[in-house]
Design a protein around this motif. Structure first.
Motif, PDB file in Angstrom:
ATOM      1  N   VAL A  58     -15.199  50.776 108.013  1.00 39.46           N
ATOM      2  CA  VAL A  58     -14.778  51.752 109.012  1.00 39.46           C
ATOM      3  C   VAL A  58     -15.762  52.910 109.066  1.00 39.46           C
ATOM      4  O   VAL A  58     -16.482  53.170 108.100  1.00 39.46           O
ATOM      5  CB  VAL A  58     -13.355  52.298 108.730  1.00 39.46           C
ATOM      6  N   ARG A  59     -15.800  53.604 110.197  1.00 40.91           N
ATOM      7  CA  ARG A  59     -16.595  54.823 110.350  1.00 40.91           C
ATOM      8  C   ARG A  59     -15.612  55.991 110.431  1.00 40.91           C
ATOM      9  O   ARG A  59     -14.671  55.968 111.217  1.00 40.91           O
ATOM     10  CB  ARG A  59     -17.451  54.768 111.614  1.00 40.91           C
ATOM     11  N   VAL A  60     -15.852  57.016 109.628  1.00 44.13           N
ATOM     12  CA  VAL A  60     -14.992  58.198 109.593  1.00 44.13           C
ATOM     13  C   VAL A  60     -15.219  59.023 110.857  1.00 44.13           C
ATOM     14  O   VAL A  60     -16.354  59.345 111.199  1.00 44.13           O
ATOM     15  CB  VAL A  60     -15.299  59.060 108.343  1.00 44.13           C
ATOM     16  N   LEU A  61     -14.132  59.373 111.555  1.00 43.80           N
ATOM     17  CA  LEU A  61     -14.233  60.206 112.746  1.00 43.80           C
ATOM     18  C   LEU A  61     -13.859  61.655 112.455  1.00 43.80           C
ATOM     19  O   LEU A  61     -14.469  62.579 112.971  1.00 43.80           O
ATOM     20  CB  LEU A  61     -13.340  59.653 113.864  1.00 43.80           C
ATOM     21  N   LYS A  62     -12.830  61.854 111.609  1.00 48.40           N
ATOM     22  CA  LYS A  62     -12.432  63.213 111.219  1.00 48.40           C
ATOM     23  C   LYS A  62     -11.702  63.166 109.883  1.00 48.40           C
ATOM     24  O   LYS A  62     -11.220  62.111 109.474  1.00 48.40           O
ATOM     25  CB  LYS A  62     -11.584  63.876 112.298  1.00 48.40           C
ATOM     26  N   THR A  63     -11.633  64.317 109.205  1.00 53.75           N
ATOM     27  CA  THR A  63     -11.035  64.379 107.871  1.00 53.75           C
ATOM     28  C   THR A  63     -10.062  65.544 107.734  1.00 53.75           C
ATOM     29  O   THR A  63     -10.312  66.475 106.972  1.00 53.75           O
ATOM     30  CB  THR A  63     -12.134  64.505 106.795  1.00 53.75           C
ATOM     31  N   PRO A  64      -8.931  65.518 108.439  1.00 51.27           N
ATOM     32  CA  PRO A  64      -7.960  66.607 108.280  1.00 51.27           C
ATOM     33  C   PRO A  64      -7.212  66.497 106.948  1.00 51.27           C
ATOM     34  O   PRO A  64      -7.090  65.407 106.388  1.00 51.27           O
ATOM     35  CB  PRO A  64      -7.012  66.398 109.460  1.00 51.27           C
TER      36      PRO A  64
END
Length: 80
Positions: A58-64
């Motif tokens: 997977v590719r990380v899009l955001k990290t809240p």
């Protein structure tokens, strides 16, 4: 954000302790390098997780820090 926490927040792995164990068993890589449970991830990183029967990249899009169950799939995009 730590990789073990990210995998749990994104609902890729159900529990943080299981995510930590996967990292310790060398089943998780970040950008092609083996990840320890404390490895930091940010937007744009590629994560490969080897499960018992298959694998996922997977590719990380955001990290809240906190995520609702319905929003979890929006944190990443599946490459493989």
């Amino acid at each position: 954000m730590r990789i073990d926490k990210y995998l749990k927040n994104a609902r890729i792995i159900k529990r943080r302790t299981v995510a930590k164990e996967a990292c310790e068993q060398e089943r998780v890589t970040v950008n092609g390098k083996l990840a320890k449970p404390g490895t930091e991830v940010s937007a744009g990183d590629e994560i490969h997780v080897a499960f018992g029967t298959g694998s996922m990249t997977v590719r990380v899009l955001k990290t809240p820090e906190t995520v609702r169950k319905e929003e979890a799939p929006s944190l990443y995009e599946i490459i493989e």
